[in-house]
Write a protein that holds these residues in place. Structure first.
Motif, PDB file in Angstrom:
ATOM      1  N   THR A 173       0.822  -1.308   0.062  1.00  0.00           N
ATOM      2  CA  THR A 173       0.053   0.056  -0.087  1.00  0.00           C
ATOM      3  C   THR A 173       0.897   1.216   0.109  1.00  0.00           C
ATOM      4  O   THR A 173       2.014   1.132   0.417  1.00  0.00           O
ATOM      5  CB  THR A 173      -0.975   0.062   1.248  1.00  0.00           C
ATOM      6  OG1 THR A 173       0.001   0.043   2.276  1.00  0.00           O
ATOM      7  CG2 THR A 173      -1.862  -1.264   1.367  1.00  0.00           C
ATOM      8  N   THR A 174       0.204   2.366  -0.391  1.00  0.00           N
ATOM      9  CA  THR A 174       1.051   3.709  -0.301  1.00  0.00           C
ATOM     10  C   THR A 174      -0.160   4.370   0.454  1.00  0.00           C
ATOM     11  O   THR A 174      -1.326   4.585   0.291  1.00  0.00           O
ATOM     12  CB  THR A 174       1.184   4.308  -1.729  1.00  0.00           C
ATOM     13  OG1 THR A 174       0.015   4.429  -2.372  1.00  0.00           O
ATOM     14  CG2 THR A 174       1.929   3.606  -2.426  1.00  0.00           C
ATOM     15  N   VAL A 175       0.491   5.395   1.404  1.00  0.00           N
ATOM     16  CA  VAL A 175      -0.517   6.120   1.972  1.00  0.00           C
ATOM     17  C   VAL A 175      -0.950   7.223   1.350  1.00  0.00           C
ATOM     18  O   VAL A 175      -2.290   7.565   1.444  1.00  0.00           O
ATOM     19  CB  VAL A 175       0.292   6.896   3.456  1.00  0.00           C
ATOM     20  CG1 VAL A 175      -0.421   7.557   4.112  1.00  0.00           C
ATOM     21  CG2 VAL A 175       1.079   5.719   4.129  1.00  0.00           C
ATOM     22  N   TYR A 176      -0.328   7.808   0.280  1.00  0.00           N
ATOM     23  CA  TYR A 176      -0.479   8.922  -0.609  1.00  0.00           C
ATOM     24  C   TYR A 176      -0.493   8.361  -1.898  1.00  0.00           C
ATOM     25  O   TYR A 176      -0.128   7.316  -2.033  1.00  0.00           O
ATOM     26  CB  TYR A 176       0.041  10.143  -0.496  1.00  0.00           C
ATOM     27  CG  TYR A 176       0.176  10.591   1.173  1.00  0.00           C
ATOM     28  CD1 TYR A 176      -0.852  11.558   1.733  1.00  0.00           C
ATOM     29  CD2 TYR A 176       1.467  10.359   1.962  1.00  0.00           C
ATOM     30  CE1 TYR A 176      -0.841  11.701   2.982  1.00  0.00           C
ATOM     31  CE2 TYR A 176       1.363  10.761   3.213  1.00  0.00           C
ATOM     32  CZ  TYR A 176       0.150  11.442   3.595  1.00  0.00           C
ATOM     33  OH  TYR A 176       0.168  12.064   4.983  1.00  0.00           O
ATOM     34  N   GLY A 177      -0.784   9.210  -2.827  1.00  0.00           N
ATOM     35  CA  GLY A 177      -0.703   8.997  -4.315  1.00  0.00           C
ATOM     36  C   GLY A 177      -2.015   8.355  -4.864  1.00  0.00           C
ATOM     37  O   GLY A 177      -3.022   8.430  -4.189  1.00  0.00           O
ATOM     38  N   GLY A 178      -1.999   8.077  -6.068  1.00  0.00           N
ATOM     39  CA  GLY A 178      -3.254   7.544  -6.767  1.00  0.00           C
ATOM     40  C   GLY A 178      -3.559   8.891  -7.437  1.00  0.00           C
ATOM     41  O   GLY A 178      -3.314  10.174  -7.190  1.00  0.00           O
ATOM     42  N   SER A 179      -4.480   8.776  -8.321  1.00  0.00           N
ATOM     43  CA  SER A 179      -4.966   9.939  -9.269  1.00  0.00           C
ATOM     44  C   SER A 179      -6.059  10.484  -8.717  1.00  0.00           C
ATOM     45  O   SER A 179      -6.528  11.780  -9.172  1.00  0.00           O
ATOM     46  CB  SER A 179      -5.194   9.488 -10.642  1.00  0.00           C
ATOM     47  OG  SER A 179      -6.345   8.541 -10.758  1.00  0.00           O
ATOM     48  N   ILE A 180      -6.573  10.407  -7.381  1.00  0.00           N
ATOM     49  CA  ILE A 180      -7.787  11.023  -7.006  1.00  0.00           C
ATOM     50  C   ILE A 180      -7.329  12.031  -5.829  1.00  0.00           C
ATOM     51  O   ILE A 180      -6.792  11.355  -4.884  1.00  0.00           O
ATOM     52  CB  ILE A 180      -8.673   9.981  -6.567  1.00  0.00           C
ATOM     53  CG1 ILE A 180      -9.082   8.918  -7.794  1.00  0.00           C
ATOM     54  CG2 ILE A 180      -9.819  10.631  -5.893  1.00  0.00           C
ATOM     55  CD1 ILE A 180      -9.840   7.810  -7.248  1.00  0.00           C
ATOM     56  N   PRO A 181      -7.600  13.036  -5.936  1.00  0.00           N
ATOM     57  CA  PRO A 181      -7.317  14.055  -4.733  1.00  0.00           C
ATOM     58  C   PRO A 181      -7.763  13.735  -3.603  1.00  0.00           C
ATOM     59  O   PRO A 181      -9.294  13.520  -3.728  1.00  0.00           O
ATOM     60  CB  PRO A 181      -7.552  15.615  -5.407  1.00  0.00           C
ATOM     61  CG  PRO A 181      -7.701  15.398  -6.769  1.00  0.00           C
ATOM     62  CD  PRO A 181      -8.006  14.106  -7.024  1.00  0.00           C
ATOM     63  N   CYS A 182      -7.508  13.580  -2.295  1.00  0.00           N
ATOM     64  CA  CYS A 182      -8.026  13.445  -1.269  1.00  0.00           C
ATOM     65  C   CYS A 182      -8.654  14.181  -0.559  1.00  0.00           C
ATOM     66  O   CYS A 182      -7.838  15.138   0.144  1.00  0.00           O
ATOM     67  CB  CYS A 182      -7.025  12.526  -0.517  1.00  0.00           C
ATOM     68  SG  CYS A 182      -7.655  11.233   0.781  1.00  0.00           S
ATOM     69  N   GLY A 239     -10.278  17.020  -0.449  1.00  0.00           N
ATOM     70  CA  GLY A 239      -9.872  18.631  -0.692  1.00  0.00           C
ATOM     71  C   GLY A 239      -8.434  19.139  -0.460  1.00  0.00           C
ATOM     72  O   GLY A 239      -8.057  20.221  -0.695  1.00  0.00           O
ATOM     73  N   SER A 240      -7.625  18.088  -0.570  1.00  0.00           N
ATOM     74  CA  SER A 240      -6.030  18.325  -0.477  1.00  0.00           C
ATOM     75  C   SER A 240      -5.891  17.922  -2.185  1.00  0.00           C
ATOM     76  O   SER A 240      -6.528  17.288  -2.997  1.00  0.00           O
ATOM     77  CB  SER A 240      -5.124  17.699   0.290  1.00  0.00           C
ATOM     78  OG  SER A 240      -5.107  16.088   0.019  1.00  0.00           O
ATOM     79  N   SER A 241      -4.494  18.244  -2.644  1.00  0.00           N
ATOM     80  CA  SER A 241      -3.760  18.003  -3.703  1.00  0.00           C
ATOM     81  C   SER A 241      -3.310  16.487  -3.823  1.00  0.00           C
ATOM     82  O   SER A 241      -2.774  16.172  -4.960  1.00  0.00           O
ATOM     83  CB  SER A 241      -3.126  19.200  -4.300  1.00  0.00           C
ATOM     84  OG  SER A 241      -1.974  19.121  -3.420  1.00  0.00           O
TER      85      SER A 241
END
Length: 122
Positions: free
Chosen positions: A3-12, A14-16
């Motif tokens: 897994t990655t904590v951040y990343g992917g193409s979907i902003p989370c 309200g953040s970038s």
């Protein structure tokens, strides 16, 4: 699998930055993203390793506190919402005799966390 904590193409939420991913990596080093978290009912920020039980992988997210299952083909199911906080993620799951065990960082009598058992249905 990982897994990655951040990343992917979907902003989370309200953040970038992205809400995190689940990926597979071959022995030759080829990566394949199995799931991009959306920050909705699937949760966000998977912070622990995945646990294999049978032919299915299980994990938790710190955002929304979900327990999820995912197949090696990338079919994700949110199984349960549990009490976690973003600042202190839930623990990795431990599998024993068909039951998954874990802990939370919040909840319980004094809001100091809980231990739980979860038996997935086939």
């Amino acid at each position: 699998y990982g897994t990655t904590v951040y990343g992917g193409s979907i902003p989370c939420r309200g953040s970038s930055i992205g809400c995190g991913t689940i990926f597979a990596l071959t022995a030759a080093g080829r990566e394949r993203v199995l799931h991009r978290f959306t920050g909705n009912t699937d949760g966000w920020h998977p912070t622990t390793p995945l646990t294999a039980l049978g032919n299915t992988l299980y994990g938790t997210t710190s955002g929304a506190g979900t327990i999820f299952s995912i197949t090696p083909k990338g079919v994700l199911n949110t199984l349960r919402t549990i009490e976690c906080t973003q600042s202190a993620p839930c623990s990795a799951l431990t599998a024993l005799d068909g039951t998954l065990y874990g802990t939370t960082s919040g909840g319980g009598t004094h809001n100091d966390g809980t231990a739980y058992a979860f038996t997935p249905t086939p």
